[in-house]
Design a protein around this motif. Structure first.
Motif, PDB file in Angstrom:
ATOM      1  N   SER A  13     -11.973  -3.960  10.881  1.00 26.80           N
ATOM      2  CA  SER A  13     -11.868  -5.188  11.262  1.00 26.80           C
ATOM      3  C   SER A  13     -10.151  -5.748  10.935  1.00 26.80           C
ATOM      4  O   SER A  13      -9.304  -6.370  11.651  1.00 26.80           O
ATOM      5  N   THR A  14      -9.589  -5.160   9.633  1.00 25.08           N
ATOM      6  CA  THR A  14      -8.642  -5.384   8.734  1.00 25.08           C
ATOM      7  C   THR A  14      -8.225  -4.447   8.459  1.00 25.08           C
ATOM      8  O   THR A  14      -9.131  -3.757   7.653  1.00 25.08           O
ATOM      9  N   PHE A  15      -6.915  -4.409   8.218  1.00 22.78           N
ATOM     10  CA  PHE A  15      -5.910  -3.091   6.748  1.00 22.78           C
ATOM     11  C   PHE A  15      -5.555  -4.639   6.090  1.00 22.78           C
ATOM     12  O   PHE A  15      -5.359  -5.713   6.112  1.00 22.78           O
ATOM     13  N   ILE A  16      -5.447  -3.549   5.229  1.00 24.08           N
ATOM     14  CA  ILE A  16      -4.606  -4.467   3.992  1.00 24.08           C
ATOM     15  C   ILE A  16      -2.949  -3.299   3.981  1.00 24.08           C
ATOM     16  O   ILE A  16      -3.062  -2.138   3.299  1.00 24.08           O
ATOM     17  N   LEU A  17      -1.983  -4.047   4.157  1.00 23.55           N
ATOM     18  CA  LEU A  17      -0.667  -3.615   3.900  1.00 23.55           C
ATOM     19  C   LEU A  17      -0.655  -4.240   2.040  1.00 23.55           C
ATOM     20  O   LEU A  17      -0.237  -5.554   1.812  1.00 23.55           O
ATOM     21  N   LEU A  18       0.194  -3.299   1.645  1.00 22.19           N
ATOM     22  CA  LEU A  18       0.630  -3.191   0.584  1.00 22.19           C
ATOM     23  C   LEU A  18       1.683  -3.893  -0.157  1.00 22.19           C
ATOM     24  O   LEU A  18       2.061  -4.598  -0.884  1.00 22.19           O
ATOM     25  N   GLY A  19       3.143  -3.367   1.120  1.00 26.82           N
ATOM     26  CA  GLY A  19       4.020  -3.890   0.762  1.00 26.82           C
ATOM     27  C   GLY A  19       4.843  -2.506  -0.094  1.00 26.82           C
ATOM     28  O   GLY A  19       4.713  -1.413   0.757  1.00 26.82           O
ATOM     29  N   ILE A  20       5.467  -2.324  -0.678  1.00 26.71           N
ATOM     30  CA  ILE A  20       6.131  -1.463  -1.546  1.00 26.71           C
ATOM     31  C   ILE A  20       5.675  -0.732  -2.637  1.00 26.71           C
ATOM     32  O   ILE A  20       5.497  -1.672  -3.307  1.00 26.71           O
ATOM     33  N   PRO A  21       5.271   0.046  -2.393  1.00 23.91           N
ATOM     34  CA  PRO A  21       4.035   0.312  -3.791  1.00 23.91           C
ATOM     35  C   PRO A  21       5.223   1.135  -4.605  1.00 23.91           C
ATOM     36  O   PRO A  21       5.711   1.505  -4.782  1.00 23.91           O
ATOM     37  N   GLY A  22       4.062   0.063  -6.004  1.00 23.91           N
ATOM     38  CA  GLY A  22       5.570   0.241  -7.151  1.00 23.91           C
ATOM     39  C   GLY A  22       6.398  -0.862  -7.313  1.00 23.91           C
ATOM     40  O   GLY A  22       7.402  -0.941  -8.480  1.00 23.91           O
ATOM     41  N   ARG A  93      -1.318 -10.431   2.914  1.00 25.81           N
ATOM     42  CA  ARG A  93      -1.388  -8.741   3.696  1.00 25.81           C
ATOM     43  C   ARG A  93      -2.346  -8.212   4.533  1.00 25.81           C
ATOM     44  O   ARG A  93      -1.964  -7.255   5.374  1.00 25.81           O
ATOM     45  N   GLU A  94      -3.345  -9.169   5.135  1.00 28.86           N
ATOM     46  CA  GLU A  94      -3.895  -8.772   6.500  1.00 28.86           C
ATOM     47  C   GLU A  94      -3.288  -8.600   7.021  1.00 28.86           C
ATOM     48  O   GLU A  94      -2.872  -9.426   7.975  1.00 28.86           O
ATOM     49  N   THR A 174     -11.131   4.115   2.791  1.00 27.73           N
ATOM     50  CA  THR A 174      -9.961   2.384   2.478  1.00 27.73           C
ATOM     51  C   THR A 174      -9.570   2.305   3.393  1.00 27.73           C
ATOM     52  O   THR A 174      -9.108   2.827   4.362  1.00 27.73           O
ATOM     53  N   SER A 175      -9.519   0.681   3.550  1.00 27.91           N
ATOM     54  CA  SER A 175      -8.441  -0.119   5.020  1.00 27.91           C
ATOM     55  C   SER A 175      -7.224  -0.713   4.031  1.00 27.91           C
ATOM     56  O   SER A 175      -6.551  -1.246   4.824  1.00 27.91           O
ATOM     57  N   ILE A 176      -6.262   0.298   2.950  1.00 26.72           N
ATOM     58  CA  ILE A 176      -5.605  -0.177   2.250  1.00 26.72           C
ATOM     59  C   ILE A 176      -4.429   0.924   2.696  1.00 26.72           C
ATOM     60  O   ILE A 176      -4.572   2.029   2.265  1.00 26.72           O
ATOM     61  N   ILE A 177      -3.576   0.166   3.465  1.00 27.35           N
ATOM     62  CA  ILE A 177      -2.457   0.702   3.990  1.00 27.35           C
ATOM     63  C   ILE A 177      -0.937   0.698   2.834  1.00 27.35           C
ATOM     64  O   ILE A 177      -0.589  -0.382   2.965  1.00 27.35           O
ATOM     65  N   PRO A 178      -0.871   2.062   2.061  1.00 26.87           N
ATOM     66  CA  PRO A 178       0.600   1.332   1.165  1.00 26.87           C
ATOM     67  C   PRO A 178       2.238   1.574   1.580  1.00 26.87           C
ATOM     68  O   PRO A 178       2.092   2.299   1.610  1.00 26.87           O
ATOM     69  N   HIS A 179       1.809   0.825   2.349  1.00 30.43           N
ATOM     70  CA  HIS A 179       3.310   0.739   3.262  1.00 30.43           C
ATOM     71  C   HIS A 179       3.242  -0.717   3.945  1.00 30.43           C
ATOM     72  O   HIS A 179       2.244  -1.574   3.569  1.00 30.43           O
TER      73      HIS A 179
END
Length: 292
Positions: A13-22, A93-94, A174-179
């Motif tokens: 249903s959703t992804f989570i965008l991390l932003g810029i990892p680190g 982030r969603e 996972t549904s977490i996108i490191p971007h």
């Protein structure tokens, strides 16, 4: 993989965008240049559209293609930057699965359209320089409309399989996108299934469209390559480092991918607009009459 530590994200249903990892702690500071470039891109491209719209002498093929480029840049910036800034500023982030696929499609579709528009602009310059007496009879308004329609349809259809290939992949890990946005390869990497089809199609699409376009541009107008390289090199570098740069830090991947989208959005109005004499003269005329 056991059932206890996996989840079947088949059409999540959703992804989570991390932003810029680190670099999460620096998101607020990083947002300053992002917002500045975004504001310049919006102002510059709307200025191009406004000047060309009100100035009859600019109603010609080159300026129609310039307006297409401005619209493409506006759509690209609207597709990516607001969500990126909401991550930086609001920690929002969603992103829904369907919105992620749409964002992915629009990013790659309009990036490909920009490449096609550069070819159309190079064709216009080729005719203007090599066959100037036939320029007005060759590149008529109906011909410009056909070229524009070809650019839009060709790129829209070629990119269409990308989100479809992502949609049909089962997501387990996972549904977490490191971007900061739904980049194609960043999303595909979340799949536990075989992603070779997406990988090969994405690479072939890049080299097929970009390769042919660069060839036609080089044949028709080699001088324009100095500008085009600024658009292609960061994009190809980002794509290749994603696939082969396993030892490159994740935040470097994301920064390069964002610069690939953002920097041309800021530079195009300057390169194609501010440096154009007719647009310069029209801008000076507007400011002069406002001051009287």
């Amino acid at each position: 993989m056991s059932d206890s530590n996996t989840t079947d994200f088949n059409n999540p249903s959703t992804f989570i965008l991390l932003g810029i990892p680190g670099l999460e702690v620096a998101h607020v500071w990083i947002s300053i240049p992002f917002f500045t470039v975004y504001a310049i891109a919006i102002l510059g491209n709307f200025t191009i559209l406004f000047i060309v719209g009100i100035e009859p002498s600019l109603h010609g093929p080159m300026y129609y293609f310039l307006c297409m480029l401005a619209v493409t840049d506006l759509v690209l910036s609207k597709t990516t930057v607001p969500k990126t800034l909401s991550i930086f500023w609001l920690n929002s982030r969603e992103i829904s699965f369907s919105a992620c696929l749409m964002q992915m499609y629009f990013i790659h579709c309009f990036s490909a359209m920009k490449s096609g528009i550069f070819v159309a602009m190079a064709l216009d310059r080729y005719v203007a320089i090599c066959d100037p007496l036939r320029h007005s009879t060759t590149l008529t308004n109906p011909m410009v409309a056909k070229i524009s329609l070809t650019v839009v349809l060709r790129r829209s259809l070629l990119v269409l399989p990308n989100p479809f290939l992502v949609w049909r992949c089962p997501y387990y890990r996972t549904s977490i996108i490191p971007h900061t946005y739904c980049d194609h390869i960043a999303v595909v990497k979340l799949a536990c299934a075989d992603i070779s089809a997406s990988n090969y199609y994405g690479l072939s699409l890049v080299f097929f469209t970009a390769g042919l376009d660069v060839f036609f541009i080089a044949v028709s107008y080699t001088q324009i390559l100095r500008v085009i390289i600024a658009f292609y090199i960061p994009g190809l570098f980002s794509i290749l480092t994603h696939r082969f740069g396993h030892n490159v830090a994740p935040h470097f991947h994301v920064l390069i991918a964002n610069m690939y989208l953002l920097v041309p959005l800021m530079l195009n109005p300057i390169i194609y607009g501010v440096r154009t004499k007719q647009i310069q003269n029209r801008l000076l005329w507007i400011f002069a009459h406002k001051g009287t």
